[in-house]
Design a protein around this motif. Structure first.
Motif, PDB file in Angstrom:
ATOM      1  N   LEU A 298      42.211  28.555  67.698  1.00 11.64           N
ATOM      2  CA  LEU A 298      42.922  28.735  66.177  1.00 11.64           C
ATOM      3  C   LEU A 298      42.947  29.357  65.111  1.00 11.64           C
ATOM      4  CD1 LEU A 298      41.984  24.201  66.201  1.00 11.64           C
ATOM      5  CD2 LEU A 298      44.532  26.129  67.136  1.00 11.64           C
ATOM      6  N   ALA A 299      43.055  29.901  64.252  1.00  5.96           N
ATOM      7  CA  ALA A 299      42.682  30.315  62.727  1.00  5.96           C
ATOM      8  C   ALA A 299      43.236  29.883  62.006  1.00  5.96           C
ATOM      9  CB  ALA A 299      43.174  32.267  63.084  1.00  5.96           C
ATOM     10  N   ALA A 300      42.198  30.379  60.328  1.00  5.16           N
ATOM     11  CA  ALA A 300      42.607  29.677  59.309  1.00  5.16           C
ATOM     12  C   ALA A 300      42.459  30.034  58.436  1.00  5.16           C
ATOM     13  CB  ALA A 300      41.681  28.174  58.974  1.00  5.16           C
ATOM     14  N   HIS A 301      43.019  30.665  57.338  1.00  2.00           N
ATOM     15  CA  HIS A 301      43.239  31.093  56.244  1.00  2.00           C
ATOM     16  C   HIS A 301      42.501  29.701  55.169  1.00  2.00           C
ATOM     17  CE1 HIS A 301      44.882  32.882  52.036  1.00  2.00           C
ATOM     18  NE2 HIS A 301      44.029  31.981  51.822  1.00  2.00           N
ATOM     19  N   TYR A 302      41.245  29.397  54.824  1.00  2.00           N
ATOM     20  CA  TYR A 302      40.938  28.436  53.967  1.00  2.00           C
ATOM     21  C   TYR A 302      41.178  27.711  52.480  1.00  2.00           C
ATOM     22  CZ  TYR A 302      40.693  33.138  51.087  1.00  2.00           C
ATOM     23  OH  TYR A 302      40.744  34.251  50.581  1.00  2.00           O
ATOM     24  N   ARG A 303      40.603  26.643  52.655  1.00  6.19           N
ATOM     25  CA  ARG A 303      41.655  26.067  51.523  1.00  6.19           C
ATOM     26  C   ARG A 303      41.431  26.786  50.421  1.00  6.19           C
ATOM     27  NH1 ARG A 303      44.741  21.406  50.972  1.00  6.19           N
ATOM     28  NH2 ARG A 303      43.254  20.917  53.747  1.00  6.19           N
ATOM     29  N   LYS A 304      39.913  27.192  49.060  1.00  6.41           N
ATOM     30  CA  LYS A 304      39.883  27.739  48.057  1.00  6.41           C
ATOM     31  C   LYS A 304      38.783  28.664  48.551  1.00  6.41           C
ATOM     32  CE  LYS A 304      41.329  26.496  43.451  1.00  6.41           C
ATOM     33  NZ  LYS A 304      42.931  26.777  43.057  1.00  6.41           N
ATOM     34  N   ASP A 305      38.181  29.502  47.651  1.00  9.76           N
ATOM     35  CA  ASP A 305      37.790  30.025  47.652  1.00  9.76           C
ATOM     36  C   ASP A 305      36.463  30.383  46.163  1.00  9.76           C
ATOM     37  OD1 ASP A 305      38.477  31.166  45.114  1.00  9.76           O
ATOM     38  OD2 ASP A 305      39.891  32.963  46.463  1.00  9.76           O
ATOM     39  N   ALA A 306      35.774  30.780  46.558  1.00  4.28           N
ATOM     40  CA  ALA A 306      34.456  31.133  45.345  1.00  4.28           C
ATOM     41  C   ALA A 306      34.090  30.025  45.441  1.00  4.28           C
ATOM     42  CB  ALA A 306      35.254  31.495  44.108  1.00  4.28           C
TER      43      ALA A 306
ATOM     44  N   SER B 244      53.097  32.738  45.154  1.00  6.91           N
ATOM     45  CA  SER B 244      52.027  31.978  45.981  1.00  6.91           C
ATOM     46  C   SER B 244      50.632  31.345  45.123  1.00  6.91           C
ATOM     47  CB  SER B 244      51.034  33.070  47.431  1.00  6.91           C
ATOM     48  OG  SER B 244      49.806  33.135  46.283  1.00  6.91           O
ATOM     49  N   ALA B 245      50.283  29.844  45.809  1.00  5.23           N
ATOM     50  CA  ALA B 245      49.174  28.879  45.095  1.00  5.23           C
ATOM     51  C   ALA B 245      47.934  30.107  44.759  1.00  5.23           C
ATOM     52  CB  ALA B 245      49.708  27.800  45.707  1.00  5.23           C
ATOM     53  N   VAL B 246      48.057  31.012  45.427  1.00  7.49           N
ATOM     54  CA  VAL B 246      46.495  31.499  45.503  1.00  7.49           C
ATOM     55  C   VAL B 246      45.951  31.702  43.470  1.00  7.49           C
ATOM     56  CG1 VAL B 246      45.656  33.132  45.633  1.00  7.49           C
ATOM     57  CG2 VAL B 246      46.644  32.448  46.994  1.00  7.49           C
ATOM     58  N   PHE B 247      47.319  32.217  43.069  1.00  5.68           N
ATOM     59  CA  PHE B 247      47.293  32.544  41.391  1.00  5.68           C
ATOM     60  C   PHE B 247      47.743  31.428  40.580  1.00  5.68           C
ATOM     61  CE2 PHE B 247      48.476  36.254  43.717  1.00  5.68           C
ATOM     62  CZ  PHE B 247      46.854  37.203  43.310  1.00  5.68           C
ATOM     63  N   ASP B 248      47.271  30.057  41.199  1.00  2.00           N
ATOM     64  CA  ASP B 248      47.805  28.633  40.175  1.00  2.00           C
ATOM     65  C   ASP B 248      46.730  28.733  39.194  1.00  2.00           C
ATOM     66  OD1 ASP B 248      49.923  28.096  41.806  1.00  2.00           O
ATOM     67  OD2 ASP B 248      49.171  26.403  42.821  1.00  2.00           O
ATOM     68  N   GLU B 249      46.726  27.685  38.442  1.00  2.00           N
ATOM     69  CA  GLU B 249      46.387  27.726  36.986  1.00  2.00           C
ATOM     70  C   GLU B 249      44.787  27.648  37.313  1.00  2.00           C
ATOM     71  OE1 GLU B 249      45.648  27.469  32.805  1.00  2.00           O
ATOM     72  OE2 GLU B 249      47.917  27.996  33.670  1.00  2.00           O
ATOM     73  N   GLY B 250      43.725  28.084  36.797  1.00  2.00           N
ATOM     74  CA  GLY B 250      42.878  27.794  37.255  1.00  2.00           C
ATOM     75  C   GLY B 250      42.348  29.055  38.156  1.00  2.00           C
ATOM     76  N   CYS B 251      42.732  29.770  38.704  1.00  2.00           N
ATOM     77  CA  CYS B 251      42.459  31.249  39.372  1.00  2.00           C
ATOM     78  C   CYS B 251      41.346  31.912  38.974  1.00  2.00           C
ATOM     79  CB  CYS B 251      43.852  31.922  40.084  1.00  2.00           C
ATOM     80  SG  CYS B 251      44.648  32.535  39.043  1.00  2.00           S
ATOM     81  N   PHE B 252      41.456  32.519  37.450  1.00  2.00           N
ATOM     82  CA  PHE B 252      41.109  33.432  37.246  1.00  2.00           C
ATOM     83  C   PHE B 252      39.733  32.170  36.093  1.00  2.00           C
ATOM     84  CE2 PHE B 252      45.339  34.681  36.544  1.00  2.00           C
ATOM     85  CZ  PHE B 252      45.047  36.246  36.698  1.00  2.00           C
TER      86      PHE B 252
ATOM     87  N   TYR C  22      43.319  39.078  33.599  1.00  2.00           N
ATOM     88  CA  TYR C  22      44.523  38.951  34.214  1.00  2.00           C
ATOM     89  C   TYR C  22      44.956  40.706  34.702  1.00  2.00           C
ATOM     90  CZ  TYR C  22      46.301  35.172  32.383  1.00  2.00           C
ATOM     91  OH  TYR C  22      46.314  33.278  32.293  1.00  2.00           O
ATOM     92  N   ASP C  23      43.483  41.491  33.886  1.00  2.00           N
ATOM     93  CA  ASP C  23      43.353  42.963  34.339  1.00  2.00           C
ATOM     94  C   ASP C  23      42.941  43.153  35.613  1.00  2.00           C
ATOM     95  OD1 ASP C  23      41.045  43.188  33.763  1.00  2.00           O
ATOM     96  OD2 ASP C  23      40.956  44.184  32.430  1.00  2.00           O
ATOM     97  N   ALA C  24      42.669  42.560  36.161  1.00  2.00           N
ATOM     98  CA  ALA C  24      42.629  42.203  37.525  1.00  2.00           C
ATOM     99  C   ALA C  24      42.967  42.470  38.377  1.00  2.00           C
ATOM    100  CB  ALA C  24      41.211  41.054  38.065  1.00  2.00           C
ATOM    101  N   ILE C  25      44.452  42.367  38.181  1.00  2.00           N
ATOM    102  CA  ILE C  25      45.636  42.319  38.979  1.00  2.00           C
ATOM    103  C   ILE C  25      46.453  43.279  39.146  1.00  2.00           C
ATOM    104  CG2 ILE C  25      47.815  40.883  40.043  1.00  2.00           C
ATOM    105  CD1 ILE C  25      45.001  39.060  40.095  1.00  2.00           C
ATOM    106  N   LEU C  26      46.739  43.947  39.808  1.00  2.00           N
ATOM    107  CA  LEU C  26      47.471  45.248  40.002  1.00  2.00           C
ATOM    108  C   LEU C  26      49.022  44.558  40.716  1.00  2.00           C
ATOM    109  CD1 LEU C  26      47.968  48.562  40.304  1.00  2.00           C
ATOM    110  CD2 LEU C  26      46.457  48.359  42.270  1.00  2.00           C
ATOM    111  N   LEU C  27      49.517  45.284  40.102  1.00  2.00           N
ATOM    112  CA  LEU C  27      50.931  45.271  41.416  1.00  2.00           C
ATOM    113  C   LEU C  27      51.774  46.453  41.665  1.00  2.00           C
ATOM    114  CD1 LEU C  27      52.995  43.956  37.102  1.00  2.00           C
ATOM    115  CD2 LEU C  27      51.538  42.315  39.296  1.00  2.00           C
TER     116      LEU C  27
END
Length: 463
Positions: free
Chosen positions: A190-198, A266-274, A281-286
């Motif tokens: 099995l492998a898993a990307h965690y539910r939430k970080d930090a 993705s849900a990674v960038f849902d409200e509260g991530c920053f 916001y300037d931590a994000i490079l397009l």
């Protein structure tokens, strides 16, 4: 006569840690002789002063989107091969970029630059059965349909199941366990990307450990840097070590960068991530047109998220010293988490392995060459049950990378994420030269490897 002979190269004996200069004779895709190799060869490579290492094994990356590339869909596999990777594990983070059947069929008929194994992704299965609301738990009927698809994928040769818990917050532990109940008698990873970080990373790690405990399957915890490198790494590693000490079969991977990458929608960038990352916001490079190379402000972030949800972006939010701390831990392997879309994305897909060898081994001296190479070869080979790979020994597969330890370094940057590494002279796959001086000579030598864990009695100790 040897098919290929490599002379005067430096081999590091993984058992003793000693370096030795010797020759290698290769026949029929296997290492036939090491040391004194008196026979002539169809081709000879002089590796004087260079390291002869096993081909790198990337236990966590993201395969091609075969429908995206048109007539020539091969993208990330070429980058893998050029940085010395000869075997990859696809289907991570709960996602497959096409069905496993399509992927295997393509490889069987056209080959690939690298060998592939693949997980079947839980999130991919959810979408396949119509469970498309990522914030809702799958219904009983949907789980039953996923179980059927899972059994089919396992029978086709899937390595196991991967989970993308952060990408579908509606998934709960019950859904995970119900899905896995149909493979309880199979030897799976099995492998898993965690539910939430930090600050949420420790409960997330404990959840992944609980999944392993309740299913009875070993767990590969994905890219711990992007989970814990926010001041939580020491506690995160200690939590995993305590689980290992209690008998859980847990290993981890990490890529050598202080920025992660994923789709902006993705849900990674849902409200509260920053607030969670203590960044703006300037931590994000397009990474793609029409905004390629631009840093976000609030308006651009929301505009891109709404209008270009499938755009890959890079988030500069992690602490590099904690990433290094993770890579040094004895149960952590080096992996890339490489992913490209239309040739754009994060440089980890083209630079991870030479970056560790150049920056963290040679320049920073955070790891020895022996430690780093084991984390790229022997450890993942054993974890995956690849008994014929991961070492330079007689009888092993002749998957080999020849590099200059004084020169090797990543070339890919956030501006040019597919730029070539330096210091890699040759990459050899199945005894044939696949890459010579940064040029792919043969790009179709790779094959699909059906789950090797089901062919072994048990996976040997990693440490």
């Amino acid at each position: 006569m040897y098919d290929l002979k490599i002379i005067n190269g430096i081999i590091i004996d993984f058992d003793t840690g000693q370096k030795k200069v010797c020759d290698i004779g290769i026949k029929k895709g296997k290492i036939d002789a090491i040391g004194n190799c008196p026979e002539d060869a169809k081709r000879e490579i002089d590796a004087s002063g260079k390291i002869i290492a096993p081909g790198f094994i990337d236990i966590h990356m993201h395969e091609e989107n075969l429908k995206e590339g048109g007539a020539n869909p091969i993208d990330i596999s070429n980058r893998m091969l050029l940085m010395g990777v000869t075997t990859c594990v696809a289907g991570n983070c709960g996602n497959n970029r096409q069905s496993l059947e399509e992927f295997i069929h393509f490889i069987h008929h056209k080959g690939m630059p690298v060998n592939y194994l693949s997980f079947i992704g839980h999130n991919f299965l959810r979408n396949a059965v119509g469970s498309t609301d990522r914030y809702q738990k799958a219904s009983k009927n949907e789980v039953e349909e996923m179980q059927k698809l899972l059994i089919n994928a396992v029978d086709q040769g899937a390595l196991g199941v991967s989970f993308g818990l952060e990408y579908a917050p509606g998934i709960d532990l019950e859904e995970v366990l119900d899905l896995c109940s149909v493979i309880e008698d199979r030897k799976m990873l099995l492998a898993a990307h965690y539910r939430k970080d930090a600050k949420h990373s420790i409960p997330s790690i404990k959840e992944m450990m609980e999944i392993s405990k309740q299913t009875g399957h070993p767990m590969q915890i994905s890219h711990i840097g992007s989970s814990c490198a926010y001041g939580m790494m020491t506690e995160g590693l200690d939590t995993i070590q305590k689980g290992i000490n209690l008998g859980l079969d847990i290993t981890v991977d990490c890529y050598p960068y202080d920025a992660f990458s994923t789709y902006i929608g993705s849900a990674v960038f849902d409200e509260g991530c920053f607030g969670l990352w203590n960044k703006s916001y300037d931590a994000i490079l397009l990474t793609e047109a029409p905004y390629k190379g631009m840093r976000c402000d609030e308006a651009l972030f929301h505009k891109a998220r709404k209008e270009h949800p499938d755009m890959l972006v890079v988030a500069f939010v992690m602490n590099e010293e904690e990433v290094i701390q993770a890579i040094k831990a004895p149960f952590v392997m080096v992996a890339s988490d490489g992913l490209y879309r239309k040739g754009q994305g994060h440089p980890r897909g083209a630079g991870s392995f030479p970056r560790v060898l150049g920056k963290y081994v040679r320049e920073k001296q955070e790891l020895s060459l022996l430690e780093a190479l084991k984390k790229m070869t022997l450890m993942p080979a054993k974890r995956l049950g690849l008994e014929s790979k991961g070492e330079i020994k007689e009888g092993k597969d002749a998957d080999i990378v020849i590099f200059d330890q004084n020169e090797i370094l990543d070339g890919a940057t956030f501006e040019d994420p597919q730029a070539l590494p330096i210091g890699i002279d040759y990459v050899i796959l199945k005894g044939e030269v696949a890459v010579e001086n940064n040029i792919i000579i043969k790009g179709d030598l790779g094959k699909y490897i059906s789950n090797p864990l089901e062919k072994t009695v048990q996976v040997n100790s990693l440490l």
